[in-house]
Scaffold this motif. Structure first.
Motif, PDB file in Angstrom:
ATOM      1  N   GLU A 350       0.805  -1.222   0.000  1.00 33.01           N
ATOM      2  CA  GLU A 350       0.000   0.000   0.000  1.00 33.01           C
ATOM      3  C   GLU A 350       0.835   1.268   0.000  1.00 33.01           C
ATOM      4  O   GLU A 350       0.305   2.367   0.062  1.00 33.01           O
ATOM      5  CB  GLU A 350      -0.891   0.002   1.246  1.00 33.01           C
ATOM      6  N   GLN A 352       2.742   4.392  -0.851  1.00 31.95           N
ATOM      7  CA  GLN A 352       2.625   5.398  -1.914  1.00 31.95           C
ATOM      8  C   GLN A 352       3.767   6.401  -1.726  1.00 31.95           C
ATOM      9  O   GLN A 352       4.250   6.580  -0.628  1.00 31.95           O
ATOM     10  CB  GLN A 352       1.298   6.168  -1.756  1.00 31.95           C
ATOM     11  N   THR A 434     -13.435   4.467   0.050  1.00 31.92           N
ATOM     12  CA  THR A 434     -12.108   5.041  -0.192  1.00 31.92           C
ATOM     13  C   THR A 434     -12.196   6.571  -0.144  1.00 31.92           C
ATOM     14  O   THR A 434     -11.323   7.231   0.434  1.00 31.92           O
ATOM     15  CB  THR A 434     -11.569   4.572  -1.562  1.00 31.92           C
ATOM     16  N   ALA A 435     -13.279   7.126  -0.695  1.00 37.01           N
ATOM     17  CA  ALA A 435     -13.444   8.586  -0.686  1.00 37.01           C
ATOM     18  C   ALA A 435     -13.564   9.103   0.754  1.00 37.01           C
ATOM     19  O   ALA A 435     -12.959  10.124   1.113  1.00 37.01           O
ATOM     20  CB  ALA A 435     -14.675   8.974  -1.503  1.00 37.01           C
ATOM     21  N   GLU A 438     -10.153   9.035   2.276  1.00 35.24           N
ATOM     22  CA  GLU A 438      -9.350  10.144   1.745  1.00 35.24           C
ATOM     23  C   GLU A 438      -9.729  11.453   2.441  1.00 35.24           C
ATOM     24  O   GLU A 438      -8.869  12.248   2.830  1.00 35.24           O
ATOM     25  CB  GLU A 438      -9.558  10.279   0.228  1.00 35.24           C
ATOM     26  N   ALA A 439     -11.057  11.649   2.615  1.00 35.22           N
ATOM     27  CA  ALA A 439     -11.532  12.863   3.285  1.00 35.22           C
ATOM     28  C   ALA A 439     -10.988  12.912   4.715  1.00 35.22           C
ATOM     29  O   ALA A 439     -10.604  13.967   5.227  1.00 35.22           O
ATOM     30  CB  ALA A 439     -13.061  12.879   3.298  1.00 35.22           C
ATOM     31  N   ARG A 440     -10.923  11.725   5.359  1.00 36.28           N
ATOM     32  CA  ARG A 440     -10.400  11.661   6.728  1.00 36.28           C
ATOM     33  C   ARG A 440      -8.911  12.042   6.757  1.00 36.28           C
ATOM     34  O   ARG A 440      -8.458  12.749   7.662  1.00 36.28           O
ATOM     35  CB  ARG A 440     -10.597  10.250   7.272  1.00 36.28           C
ATOM     36  N   GLU A 441      -8.161  11.606   5.747  1.00 34.27           N
ATOM     37  CA  GLU A 441      -6.748  11.958   5.653  1.00 34.27           C
ATOM     38  C   GLU A 441      -6.581  13.476   5.569  1.00 34.27           C
ATOM     39  O   GLU A 441      -5.731  14.062   6.234  1.00 34.27           O
ATOM     40  CB  GLU A 441      -6.130  11.321   4.391  1.00 34.27           C
ATOM     41  N   ILE A 442      -7.422  14.076   4.751  1.00 33.94           N
ATOM     42  CA  ILE A 442      -7.343  15.534   4.575  1.00 33.94           C
ATOM     43  C   ILE A 442      -7.670  16.224   5.897  1.00 33.94           C
ATOM     44  O   ILE A 442      -6.975  17.138   6.339  1.00 33.94           O
ATOM     45  CB  ILE A 442      -8.296  15.990   3.438  1.00 33.94           C
ATOM     46  N   ASP A 468      -4.067   3.772  10.882  1.00 28.67           N
ATOM     47  CA  ASP A 468      -2.939   4.624  10.465  1.00 28.67           C
ATOM     48  C   ASP A 468      -1.631   3.898  10.693  1.00 28.67           C
ATOM     49  O   ASP A 468      -1.487   3.140  11.626  1.00 28.67           O
ATOM     50  CB  ASP A 468      -2.982   5.923  11.280  1.00 28.67           C
ATOM     51  N   GLY A 472       1.152   5.778   5.856  1.00 30.53           N
ATOM     52  CA  GLY A 472      -0.142   6.307   5.410  1.00 30.53           C
ATOM     53  C   GLY A 472      -1.254   5.586   6.156  1.00 30.53           C
ATOM     54  O   GLY A 472      -1.077   5.211   7.308  1.00 30.53           O
ATOM     55  N   TYR A 473      -2.358   5.292   5.495  1.00 30.16           N
ATOM     56  CA  TYR A 473      -3.427   4.554   6.170  1.00 30.16           C
ATOM     57  C   TYR A 473      -3.746   3.273   5.419  1.00 30.16           C
ATOM     58  O   TYR A 473      -3.419   3.099   4.254  1.00 30.16           O
ATOM     59  CB  TYR A 473      -4.691   5.417   6.302  1.00 30.16           C
TER      60      TYR A 473
END
Ligand code: AMP
Ligand code: ZN
Length: 479
Positions: A350, A352, A434-435, A438-442, A468, A472-473
């Motif tokens: 995973e 990146q 996944t969205a 991603e929003a949580r990461e932001i 986490d 990354g997550y």
């Protein structure tokens, strides 16, 4: 696939010579291997299973080196006498009495089939590859009789009132495996039950038994344990064959007897390489055995929260010629390491935006791995190398994954299954989840922790988990 010539030679510690030798196959590119199988009068204990993990590692190392392996694990379903000195009652007869079954071949088959199935199931749980065949001793009586007749013709067998024996004094090389002393007075394990035996070391070829057995030229009865292995190995692998394995406890009696009778009957060596695994002791250093009470089955480990594959991993962390002491604490510590390995492996898939630290002289992990495993199956060294690889920041994640999967062809820890599962899981994670992740990461990056937490809960409410880690997550389906 690389040709065998491109591989390193495989070095094996051969009990027969007491030296580490380069393996030379009888037939180019092929290996015939016989692993003494279990006596199926009871469940296997985890000490027994160590012997079959070793057999599996040997097979996998040869396959890794592009050999074609014919592997035989026999099933002893009759003929193993209870005493180590090869006297007393047959273990299967004992099991029939214990389970209140009649003394018939049918009942014996029922009991032995039950434990055989349990044994094979244990092997599967340990990711042990299935051998080419699991021949049963009870189905090879004619082959046993043939060898005994040959021994009679050659003057090595004599009859007594309870059966036919092998005359060990007649076979000059008797005891050559592991240099076993023939000084009978020192051989305390051998008890004289039959005073007609010529020498204490003489052993049963055919045991007379009015109640249980098959007809033979000597009367009704059953074959001795050792003759069964001589007959089945010869039938399935020929004589000589390449490799014979077992635990060190088989050196003094069982394997020396196999060698004596096969070689006395046919004037040919039985096997070229003899590999013996060290014992597994339990807690306070007592040898694990079916009779001493220190008996743990694979199912008992699972009750203690230890998975079969974690147990396999623990076995790999010691060299096969080193005695190991089983404690739940030690195996649980290994299980933690194994869990770390699986987690790391998943994470690697995973990663990146990777930061790789290039080095002037990168380590050749593939070569070093091959050096370890071809050096008398040094799994402990190979496992340590695997951790070096994991920690090495100069190797990119993709390459690490490839190397780990290739090492696992020998380790057999099932990392490819983890990878397939992970790939499936990734496919199964819908885009909206996944969205949300991603929003949580932001939100986390913006230090909006309440919002991040709410998103985590939202993800959880839909049956997914977000975790986490330094890279990354990770997003997973919750089981
Ligand atoms: P058996 O069913 O007694 O013939 O044993 C099956 C296999 O387990 C043989 O290869 C034995 O050498 C091996 N074995 C028996 N006890 C132990 C032990 N405590 N540790 C490791 N291997 C063992
Ligand atoms: Zn055997």
């Amino acid at each position: 696939m690389k040709a065998i010539l491109d591989h390193m030679p495989i070095h094996i510690y051969n009990t027969l010579t007491g030296e580490k030798e380069e393996f030379k196959p009888l037939k180019e590119g092929k290996v015939g291997m016989y692993n003494c199988g279990p006596t199926v009068y009871d469940y296997a204990h985890v000490g027994n299973l160590r012997a079959y993990v070793l057999a599996d590692i040997i097979r996998r190392v040869f396959e890794y080196n592009d050999y074609n392996v014919t592997q035989i694990i026999n099933i002893t379903d009759v003929g193993h006498l209870v005493s180590d000195g090869d006297d007393g009652e047959d273990k299967m007869t004992k099991a029939l009495k214990r389970e209140n079954k009649p003394l018939t071949l049918e009942a014996m088959d029922e009991v032995s089939s039950f434990y055989t199935e349990k044994f094979i199931n244990d092997l599967k749980q340990l990711n042990i590859e299935m051998p080419s065949a699991f021949p049963k001793a009870s189905r090879h009586i004619a082959e046993d009789i043939e060898i005994i007749q040959k021994l009679e013709e050659n003057g090595y067998a004599y009859a007594t009132s309870d059966g036919v024996y092998f005359d060990t004094k007649k076979y000059k090389a008797y005891g050559k495996l592991g240099h076993i002393s023939l000084d009978d007075s020192k051989n305390e394990s051998r008890i004289v039950i039959n005073p007609e035996k010529r020498n204490l070391t003489d052993f049963t070829l055919w045991k007379l038994d009015k109640n249980l057995g098959w007809e033979s030229p000597w009367g009704k009865g059953f074959p001795g344990w050792h003759i069964e292995c001589s007959a089945m190995s010869r039938k399935y692998l020929g004589q000589p064959f390449d490799i014979h394995t077992g635990g060190v406890d088989h050196i003094p009696v069982h394997h020396n007897n196999e060698i004596a009778q096969s070689e006395a009957a046919y004037g040919e060596e039985l096997a070229h390489y003899w590999i013996h695994g060290a014992m597994m002791n339990i807690n306070d250093g007592k040898k694990m055995s079916k009779s001493s009470g220190g008996f743990l089955k694979l199912a008992n480990l699972e009750e203690a929260g230890i998975s079969p594959i974690a147990f396999r991993y623990w076995l790999l962390t010691s060299h096969y010629r080193t005695q190991v002491n089983f404690t739940v604490e030690a195996v649980k510590a290994a299980q933690n390491a194994f869990i770390r390995l699986v987690e790391t492996f998943i994470r690697l898939g995973e990663v990146q935006n990777e930061h790789v630290h290039a080095v002037a002289e990168p380590k050749d992990y593939a070569k070093e791995f091959e050096e370890k495993i071809t050096n008398d199956f040094d799994t402990a060294g190979a496992v340590a190398l695997m951790w070096d690889l994991i920690k090495d920041h100069s190797v990119v994640a993709k390459e690490k994954i490839e190397l780990l999967l290739s090492f696992d062809e020998v380790f057999g820890l099932g990392l490819h299954v983890v990878k397939d599962m992970k790939d499936e899981m990734n496919e199964a994670i819908p885009a909206e989840i996944t969205a949300l992740a991603e929003a949580r990461e932001i939100a986390r990056a913006a230090k909006e922790f309440d919002k991040a937490d709410a998103l985590r809960k939202e993800i959880a409410s839909r049956g997914y988990e977000v975790k986490d880690n330094p890279e990354g997550y990770i997003l997973r389906v919750v089981k």
